[in-house]
Design an enzyme around this catalytic site. Sequence first.
Site, PDB file in Angstrom:
ATOM      1  N   ASP A 221       0.816  -1.217   0.000  1.00  0.00           N
ATOM      2  CA  ASP A 221       0.000   0.000   0.000  1.00  0.00           C
ATOM      3  C   ASP A 221       0.851   1.269   0.000  1.00  0.00           C
ATOM      4  OD1 ASP A 221      -2.148  -1.666   0.159  1.00  0.00           O
ATOM      5  OD2 ASP A 221      -2.669  -1.202   2.230  1.00  0.00           O
ATOM      6  N   GLY A 265      -5.241  -0.934  -1.173  1.00  0.00           N
ATOM      7  CA  GLY A 265      -5.006   0.381  -0.589  1.00  0.00           C
ATOM      8  C   GLY A 265      -6.009   0.590   0.518  1.00  0.00           C
ATOM      9  N   TYR A 377      -5.456  -9.680  -5.055  1.00  0.00           N
ATOM     10  CA  TYR A 377      -4.441 -10.645  -4.621  1.00  0.00           C
ATOM     11  C   TYR A 377      -3.471 -10.993  -5.755  1.00  0.00           C
ATOM     12  CZ  TYR A 377      -6.964 -10.954  -0.281  1.00  0.00           C
ATOM     13  OH  TYR A 377      -7.535 -10.628   0.924  1.00  0.00           O
ATOM     14  N   ARG A 380      -0.329  -8.756  -5.774  1.00  0.00           N
ATOM     15  CA  ARG A 380       0.681  -8.826  -4.705  1.00  0.00           C
ATOM     16  C   ARG A 380       1.328 -10.198  -4.596  1.00  0.00           C
ATOM     17  NH1 ARG A 380      -2.376  -8.747   1.222  1.00  0.00           N
ATOM     18  NH2 ARG A 380      -2.661 -10.991   1.272  1.00  0.00           N
TER      19      ARG A 380
END
Length: 508
Positions: A221, A265, A377, A380
């Site tokens: 983030d 975020g 997902y 990341r």
Amino acid sequence: MASSDSDSQRKVLHGAAGYILEDVPHFNDYIANLPTYPNPLRSNPAYSVVKQYFVHMDDTVPQKVVVHKDTPRGVHFRRAGPRQKVYFKSDDVHACIVTCGGLCPGLNTVIREIVCGLSYMYGVNKVLGIDGGFRGFYSKNTINLTPKVVNDIHKRGGTILGTSRGGHDTEKIVDCIQDRGINQVYIIGGDGTQKGATVIYEEIRRRGLKVAIVGIPKTIDNDIPVIDKSFGFDTAVEEAQRAINAAHVESVSFENGIGVVKLMGRYSGFIAMHATLASRDVDCCLIPESPFYLEGKGGLFEFIEKRLKENGHMVIVIAEGAGQDLLTESMQAMDQKDASGNKLLQDVGLWISHKIKDHFAKKGKMAINLKYIDPTYMIRAIPSNASDNVYCTLLAQSAVHGAMAGYTGFTSGLVNGRQTYIPFYRINERQNKVVITDRMWARLLSSTNQPSFMRPKDLDEVKGKAEQSSTQLLVGNNCNDVGGTQKKEQPPTSGNHADNGIKTENSI
Ligand SMILES: Nc1ncnc2c1ncn2[C@@H]1O[C@H](COP(=O)(O)OP(=O)(O)O)[C@@H](O)[C@H]1O
Ligand SMILES: O=P(O)(O)OC[C@H]1O[C@](O)(COP(=O)(O)O)[C@@H](O)[C@@H]1O
Ligand SMILES: [Mg+2]
């Protein structure tokens, strides 16, 4: 965080022309007469030819590079890198590495480079991996990490060590460190993890142990303050482009097509902002720091109608923490938390998609085709890209140099393009947020041509806070309030109009 031991142990040095060094703790601060040894890098063929390889003890890095003629020199951090003298013999080092919190591209690269850095630069062979986050210290077996074991892990997403939320038990963790004879602890994780690292450091110091506690900031983030940006962020923004492209293709292929993409975020909309700026296909970007409303003049629905009439399609990017106040207004408030105490957010992407569909289903409104994509997902869980790999390597090597040199209680971080050692309290004091009165958000607004979606009262509030905070920043620049009285962060109030992210420093 509540006031802690380290508050009274802050090392703030003042110099000429308003120079301030916010230094990091060192073993010498609480253990007397420690022996030192020449740095083994002196005889390392790769480094011995490098001019001025060792960092000068007076080298520091300024926190702010934009200055005026008469402004004081301001806050500086200790420059990272190898020192002439080290506080460990290679054979005596027993290091461990732990990864905590959510995933982020580059975790494996950092693990690899700590292991290889310790081994190749300092001849250290005892490195343990802690399995599954903080709780792994006391509830799981450890993994022996060697350069061979970690050789190609940087090509994989995730963390080979596993990670978790919750489970931070300071006494048990420090008992484990002490029982195993561990003397360097590398803790890779986000804002929660760095707070956990702080209390471990405080307990280690209270027990008078010669154990270096080193943080490496991880956050997809980009919500950690002071540092330029977090590793994995570039990779995440790049991967987000694929979802935005898909949303764009879908939206242009259908009449009045709308593509909605949700990106990560929680409290900081950096991924959404940068992915939007990079893409040029996004018509509207919504982030937690910028309040918006749906109905009526100047609202989101009005803008969607206008854009569809003009272009026949549109793409909306929404950060997961955006509009949470609207969600709680219209849905039953859920006050659930994850194991670390982070508020669990409701799916704003799904909610807004339904709201848009319901609005256009009304009599007399145009028929729309809406597709909702949630790649959160996916962005990341991938391996880090080339530039993040280099960044992870520098962070890891800096962390190793710092621990070997006897520094502790610090986070390794990039400040104005230079590797530095940052005291934990600076990392923990606030969350980094998009500053919506800054030029970057203005660039985004002018690139998407979206309205600010702010009601006049929100706008006044934001402007007022911005003015107030620029005065505060000036006070901060003069550094009257560093080293003891700087404001602690308020608990995050995502989506609250009063929390518009005005007070932050790094905006990439
Ligand atoms: N204030 C705190 N004090 C001690 N440990 C904490 C604190 N906040 C979080 N932690 C621990 O840090 C770890 C990671 O925190 P979390 O918030 O899940 O992720 P991140 O570090 O990525 O923000 C968890 O094991 C959690 O228990
Ligand atoms: O579902 P999980 O694993 O708890 O992760 C979700 C959260 O993790 C994040 O990706 C990152 O948060 P942290 O870096 O603080 O762990 C957030 O954007 C998101 O809200
Ligand atoms: Mg976090």
